[in-house]
Design a protein around this motif. Structure first.
Motif: not given
Length: 294
Positions: A22-28, A131-132
């Protein structure tokens, strides 16, 4: 009038597990170009649907990234990830480690110095749901010169950032994380043992929860972990095995500091026992099973 807005920096995320994904997804979602790598590629692959470039190697992931985040299990795993990425790490790259690493932060900071990286010690507080939701709390130690660079990154993954020191190599943020984990361990086993005793005495566990709810002993963590035990739903937010690792890091730091940690000592033993009973991959609430031979 031309648009002079600077493009967002490219961020590499090494480790796409329960927190890293979710860290990567939220950054995107926040508009950052994101490159991700995970030791097991299949866990990272779904990120492509969110516009993330999933790399085959850590070196490929960091190629062209000015910010690197390691979101892995522990200090040795963080060192392994950046070592694998080293051939493509440019001098001056900002490396923020987000894991619970304990005293291994010294080794990580040393690696950063050797490779001319700007090291930021930034463990996060929170598990799967925060995180999500982009609601992690970031505890950070790093040079003031990189704070403006990292603020939008941390804002995309968390609800609050607490800067605790100006030197990432000081370990100040990682020490704070160990203090917080001491409290988490106490809360987790307090809930688990109370519910285990309820079962042993034939007390309806819902009555216990009802008495606590709305009073001074109530909190969201109590509600979440008691619900997990009562329902038997141990979907992993943070695993028993990872909790055992964190308890071990607390104990190691406490011994060096000359501080007795009787509760954490017992808590560590309970997590280990629950793991030996086959619950290691379950949510840490499954420490409950340490009260029984099942």
């Amino acid at each position: 009038m031309s648009d002079t807005t600077a493009p967002q920096p490219t961020v590499a995320v090494l480790g796409t597990g329960i927190i890293g994904f979710p860290v990567a997804r939220n950054l995107a979602r926040a508009g950052f170009p994101v490159r991700a790598w995970n030791r097991t590629r299949g866990k990272a692959e779904p990120l492509t649907a969110h516009g993330v470039h999933v790399a085959d190697t850590a070196a490929e992931a960091v190629d062209g990234a000015s910010i690197v985040l390691t979101v892995v299990k522990d200090g040795p795993a963080a060192l392994e990830a950046v070592t694998a990425a080293a051939p493509s790490l440019a001098e001056g790259t900002v490396w923020a480690q987000l894991s619970t690493v304990g005293d291994a932060v010294d080794t990580l900071a040393g690696f950063a110095r050797e490779h001319s990286l700007v090291f930021v010690d930034a463990p996060v507080q929170g598990t799967r749901q925060p995180a999500e939701q982009g609601q992690l709390i970031v505890m950070a130690a790093g040079a003031p010169s990189v704070r403006d660079t990292l603020t939008p990154v941390f804002d995309a993954i968390g609800k609050r950032t607490l800067w605790v020191a100006d030197d990432g190599g000081s370990g100040a943020a990682s020490r704070l994380k160990l203090v917080l984990n001491t409290w988490v361990i106490a809360l987790t086993h307090g809930v688990g043992e109370a519910l285990a005793l309820a079962e042993g005495l034939g007390v309806d566990p819902k009555h216990f929860v009802e008495v606590v709810s709305g009073g001074p002993m109530d909190n969201g963590y109590f509600q979440g972990k008691s619900a997990a035990v009562i329902s038997g739903d141990y979907t992993t937010s943070f695993s028993v095995d990872n909790a055992a690792k964190d308890a071990r890091l607390v104990l190691e730091a406490a011994r060096r500091a000359g501080v007795r940690m009787d509760t954490v000592e017992a808590g560590h033993a309970r997590f280990v026992r629950a793991s030996e009973l086959g619950h290691g991959d379950k949510d840490m609430a499954a420490g409950y099973f340490a009260s029984f031979d099942k």
